[in-house]
Every structure is written in C-alpha cells, then in structure tokens.
Design an enzyme around this catalytic site. Structure first.
Site, short mmCIF file in Angstrom:
data_model
loop_
_atom_site.label_atom_id
_atom_site.label_comp_id
_atom_site.label_asym_id
_atom_site.label_seq_id
_atom_site.Cartn_x
_atom_site.Cartn_y
_atom_site.Cartn_z
N GLU A 58 0.83 -1.21 0.00
CA GLU A 58 0.00 0.00 0.00
C GLU A 58 0.86 1.26 0.00
OE1 GLU A 58 -2.90 -0.44 -0.69
OE2 GLU A 58 -3.37 -2.45 -0.04
N HIS A 61 1.88 2.12 -3.53
CA HIS A 61 0.82 2.84 -4.24
C HIS A 61 0.84 4.32 -3.86
CE1 HIS A 61 -1.15 -0.51 -6.14
NE2 HIS A 61 -1.51 -1.09 -5.01
#
Length: 267
Positions: A58, A61
């Site tokens: 994550e 990202h």
C-alpha cells in the site's frame, strides 16, 4: 502544509515498527530454534512478514501517487506505513491474514484512496496501480533468493520452510493482483488505456471484482489451474513442493504436522 506537519505525516508509525519487531524476534526464534514450538514461531514470523509486505504494498501505491501529483496521500497518513490508516483496513489487512490462516493463499488486499483527478498522464495512473504488486514481486525475489542462489547451507530447515511458504504467499498475491479484473491492480494498469465508453460500462462491476476472484478460487478447476501456475513459478525460483508444503504445515501449529516435516526440523 507546514514542514513540521509534513514530517509527521511521513514518520514511520509505531504500529508498523511493532509489527517489524514481531517479525524480527519470531524470525530469530525460528532460526535459532529458541521457541518450544517451532510451529508457533513460524506462524508469528510468516504472519508478521505478510503484514509487513501488505503495508509496503500500500505504501508503494501511495508513494508513487505522491510523486505523480496526489499530495492528499500524505495528509491521510498513508506514508506512515500504519495499516490502521488504510481506507479499508478489513480488506487490506484482516481479510488477507484470515485467508493465509485458513487457506494458505496470499490474497490481495485493498486499499489506499488515490485522488485520480489530481494525476495527469496515463503512464502515471498505470504506474501507481502497478507499484503495489511489483512490491510483492520484489518480496518474493528476496524470499526465494537463498533458493535460486544456492545459498541454503547453514540455513535451519524451519526457517527454510518458512521462507518457502512466505514466497508462496507473495507469488500468489502478485499474480492475483495483476489480473486485469475490475477492482484489482491489474485492471488499474490497463484502465487508462481503455476507451471511455468501455470504462463506463465496466465501472458498476468494479466493487465486485475482488469478491468474484475469491469465489472463483473455490471452483476446483480454476483452483487447480491457478496453483499449477504458482507451483511452476516457485519451482523455477528453486523452491520445492516439499519446502512449501512443510512451511504451510508448520504454520498451522494448532494441527499436528506430518512426521516428515517435524523430523526435518528436529521436532
């Protein structure tokens, strides 16, 4: 945003540092055979390592989005690696961990919220989506490096099995996430290059893509075909079926492991 606030929004979270500490201590326990139950040590090491990889997925990202023009990821706390900051902590952390415990599969999670309206350029959109699964690919390369480099001399069998199972999780997560299915990162990679009308038709189904993939994995034919690909990839990386199998069996410390696996680790 002031400089002090920016630093605070990027400071590594104590939650993540705690998970790292669990990974390090349990990894040491697996390596030294310090724990009374090698299975429990393997469970803690693999689970903590898996959560660390989810956080890094994550983070990749968010960090890529930041450099592509979306500064909002900083204010949301995504750069702190704190899993509690994710838009869907249940999907990002809880569900993937449950799937590891129940089925030994690395389920892709989702997600951090990216303000796509702030980002210009199709390549940037694709790169943001690809950054997460590429992190899993990198993690898999690191886990399997001792195998394909032939550097296993002196590596305790329990740790070897744990790495094999952890590699399985990373490869499955990468492959699943790269599927061009709405709601998964693979679709996010190709979506900017699709026509506007096609994207409008697909958009209503995006929230269900993740769950459709999960459901399909319970179909025997699909499951067998998927794991045939996973097995081939891991064998190519030097991880044998027996090493992955024993890693999975040791991970489930609440069940009795096969004699072959327990004998190999001296249990």
């Amino acid at each position: 945003m002031t400089t002090a606030t920016a630093r605070r929004d990027r400071r590594i979270s104590p939650v993540f540092l705690g998970i790292l500490a669990v990974m390090a201590v349990s990894g040491w326990a697996v390596w030294t055979d310090f724990a009374a139950s090698p299975g429990l040590a393997v469970f803690l090491f693999v689970t903590a390592s898996w959560v660390v990889s989810l956080c890094l997925h994550e983070y990749a990202h968010a960090r890529t989005a930041l450099h592509s023009g979306d500064a909002s990821v900083e204010a949301r706390g995504y750069l702190t690696l704190n899993p509690l900051k994710y838009a869907h902590a249940l999907l990002s952390i809880v569900l993937p961990v449950l799937f590891v415990i129940m089925g030994g599969i690395g389920l892709p999670g989702g997600a951090v919220f990216i303000d796509r309206g702030r980002i210009r350029g199709r390549w940037k959109h694709s790169l943001i989506s690809a950054a997460g699964p590429l992190t899993n690919v990198l993690f898999a390369v690191v886990c399997t490096a001792p195998f394909w480099l032939g550097a296993l001399d002196g590596v305790p069998m329990a740790f070897r099995f744990a790495l094999g199972f952890l590699a399985l999780l990373q490869v499955t997560a990468a492959l699943l996430n790269l599927l061009p299915v709405p709601g998964l990162d693979g679709y996010g990679v190709v979506e900017p290059w699709l026509s506007y009308n096609f994207r409008r038709k697909i958009e209503p189904y995006a929230p269900y893509g993740f769950f459709i993939v999960i459901a399909l994995l319970f179909v025997p034919v699909v499951n067998d075909a998927f794991f045939d690909v996973i097995d081939a990839l891991l064998r190519g990386l030097g991880v044998s079926d027996a090493e992955r199998y024993c890693g999975w069996e040791l991970y489930r410390f609440w069940q009795e492991s096969p004699e072959l696996c327990t004998a190999a680790v001296g249990g």
